[in-house]
Enzyme design. Structure first.
Site, short mmCIF file in Angstrom:
data_model
loop_
_atom_site.label_atom_id
_atom_site.label_comp_id
_atom_site.label_asym_id
_atom_site.label_seq_id
_atom_site.Cartn_x
_atom_site.Cartn_y
_atom_site.Cartn_z
N HIS A 131 10.66 -15.76 31.66
CA HIS A 131 10.00 -16.08 30.40
C HIS A 131 10.77 -17.16 29.64
O HIS A 131 10.37 -17.54 28.54
CB HIS A 131 9.89 -14.82 29.53
CG HIS A 131 8.95 -13.79 30.06
ND1 HIS A 131 7.60 -13.81 29.82
CD2 HIS A 131 9.17 -12.71 30.87
CE1 HIS A 131 7.03 -12.78 30.43
NE2 HIS A 131 7.96 -12.10 31.07
N LYS A 186 14.25 -22.68 31.70
CA LYS A 186 14.37 -22.42 33.14
C LYS A 186 13.06 -22.74 33.86
O LYS A 186 13.06 -23.32 34.96
CB LYS A 186 14.73 -20.95 33.38
CG LYS A 186 16.14 -20.58 32.99
CD LYS A 186 16.41 -19.12 33.32
CE LYS A 186 17.82 -18.70 32.93
NZ LYS A 186 18.11 -17.30 33.30
N GLU A 199 14.48 -4.42 32.95
CA GLU A 199 15.84 -4.27 32.47
C GLU A 199 16.80 -4.77 33.55
O GLU A 199 16.68 -4.40 34.72
CB GLU A 199 16.13 -2.80 32.16
CG GLU A 199 17.52 -2.58 31.56
CD GLU A 199 17.79 -1.13 31.24
OE1 GLU A 199 18.90 -0.82 30.78
OE2 GLU A 199 16.87 -0.30 31.46
N ASP A 255 18.64 -15.74 38.08
CA ASP A 255 19.59 -15.10 37.19
C ASP A 255 20.78 -16.04 37.11
O ASP A 255 21.34 -16.45 38.13
CB ASP A 255 20.03 -13.72 37.67
CG ASP A 255 20.68 -12.94 36.53
OD1 ASP A 255 19.99 -12.72 35.50
OD2 ASP A 255 21.85 -12.57 36.64
N PHE A 277 19.17 -26.14 26.77
CA PHE A 277 18.97 -24.83 26.17
C PHE A 277 20.20 -23.97 26.45
O PHE A 277 21.09 -24.35 27.21
CB PHE A 277 17.71 -24.15 26.72
CG PHE A 277 17.71 -23.98 28.23
CD1 PHE A 277 18.12 -22.80 28.81
CD2 PHE A 277 17.30 -25.02 29.05
CE1 PHE A 277 18.13 -22.64 30.19
CE2 PHE A 277 17.30 -24.88 30.44
CZ PHE A 277 17.71 -23.69 31.01
N TYR A 323 23.62 -22.42 26.67
CA TYR A 323 24.99 -22.89 26.45
C TYR A 323 25.17 -24.38 26.77
O TYR A 323 26.29 -24.89 26.74
CB TYR A 323 25.97 -22.08 27.31
CG TYR A 323 26.03 -20.61 26.99
CD1 TYR A 323 26.92 -20.11 26.04
CD2 TYR A 323 25.19 -19.70 27.63
CE1 TYR A 323 26.98 -18.75 25.75
CE2 TYR A 323 25.24 -18.34 27.36
CZ TYR A 323 26.14 -17.88 26.41
OH TYR A 323 26.20 -16.54 26.12
N LYS A 364 20.55 -34.05 33.95
CA LYS A 364 21.09 -32.71 34.08
C LYS A 364 20.84 -32.15 35.48
O LYS A 364 21.73 -31.52 36.07
CB LYS A 364 20.48 -31.79 33.02
CG LYS A 364 20.99 -30.35 33.12
CD LYS A 364 20.28 -29.41 32.16
CE LYS A 364 20.71 -27.97 32.42
NZ LYS A 364 20.00 -27.00 31.56
#
Length: 203
Positions: free
Chosen positions: A19, A23, A50, A79, A159, A161, A182
């Protein structure tokens, strides 16, 4: 070298199980040359599972399998996070959880600066991609971008860090680069390159 246990992706549609709009934009750009129809998590109506894994690999696989379970389609999950050497790899898999509930990373960046203090600013971004099929098969690919942290934050692009991370060989933070610049350095691009070699090479 190709892993003989790996599987090639020969489908024409998959779900991006994220979401995070930043990314999603990066992954769509990396997948665009393959001619694969991509459905975002929002478009598919996915709920975010989760993240109970202790590693990037475990969380990426967890998210990919959850997306397959909800859609019946192959799913690609990411991830990723910031790993600071002097902080023992933190925030690591908790990178998103250090941010505010609305996704604002300003508190997380402030926490990194506070906990780092005058220690060595060496850090790396880590990304693990997991591609899951409806039959339960999962392919994993990992990419890293080494660099250093800078404070105060610099740049308005990117976005997370990105404003405090300067990759090796560069003087600018990720947030001071164009998306194309990037991608030339990013952990996500490197993870996707590894995934391409494993499962998309035949396309």
């Amino acid at each position: 070298m190709k892993n003989f246990d790996s599987r090639s992706f020969d489908g024409d549609r998959l779900v991006l199980a994220s979401h995070n709009q930043g990314k999603l934009a990066e992954l769509r750009a990396l997948l665009s040359p393959l001619g694969i129809s991509v459905l975002s998590a929002g478009e598919a109506g996915l709920t975010a599972p989760e993240e109970t894994g202790a590693t990037f690999e475990e969380n990426a696989a967890l998210k990919a399998r959850a997306a397959v379970g909800e859609t019946g389609l192959p799913a690609l999950a990411d991830d990723s996070g910031l790993s600071v050497d002097a902080l023992g790899g933190a925030p690591g898999v908790y990178s998103a959880r250090w941010a505010a509930a609305d996704g604002d990373h300003a508190p997380a960046i402030a926490r990194v600066e506070r906990e780092l203090g005058e220690q060595d600013p060496a850090a790396r971004f880590v990304c693990v991609l997991a591609l899951a099929w409806p039959d339960g098969h999962v392919e994993l690919a990992r990419g890293e971008a080494a660099g250093r942290l800078v404070f105060p934050p610099r740049g308005e692009s990117g976005f997370g860090y990105d404003p405090i991370f300067v990759p090796e060989g560069e003087a600018r933070s990720f947030a001071e680069m164009t998306p194309g610049e990037k991608r030339a350095h990013s952990h996500r691009s490197r993870a996707m390159a590894a995934m391409m070699d494993r499962v998309f090479a035949a396309r």
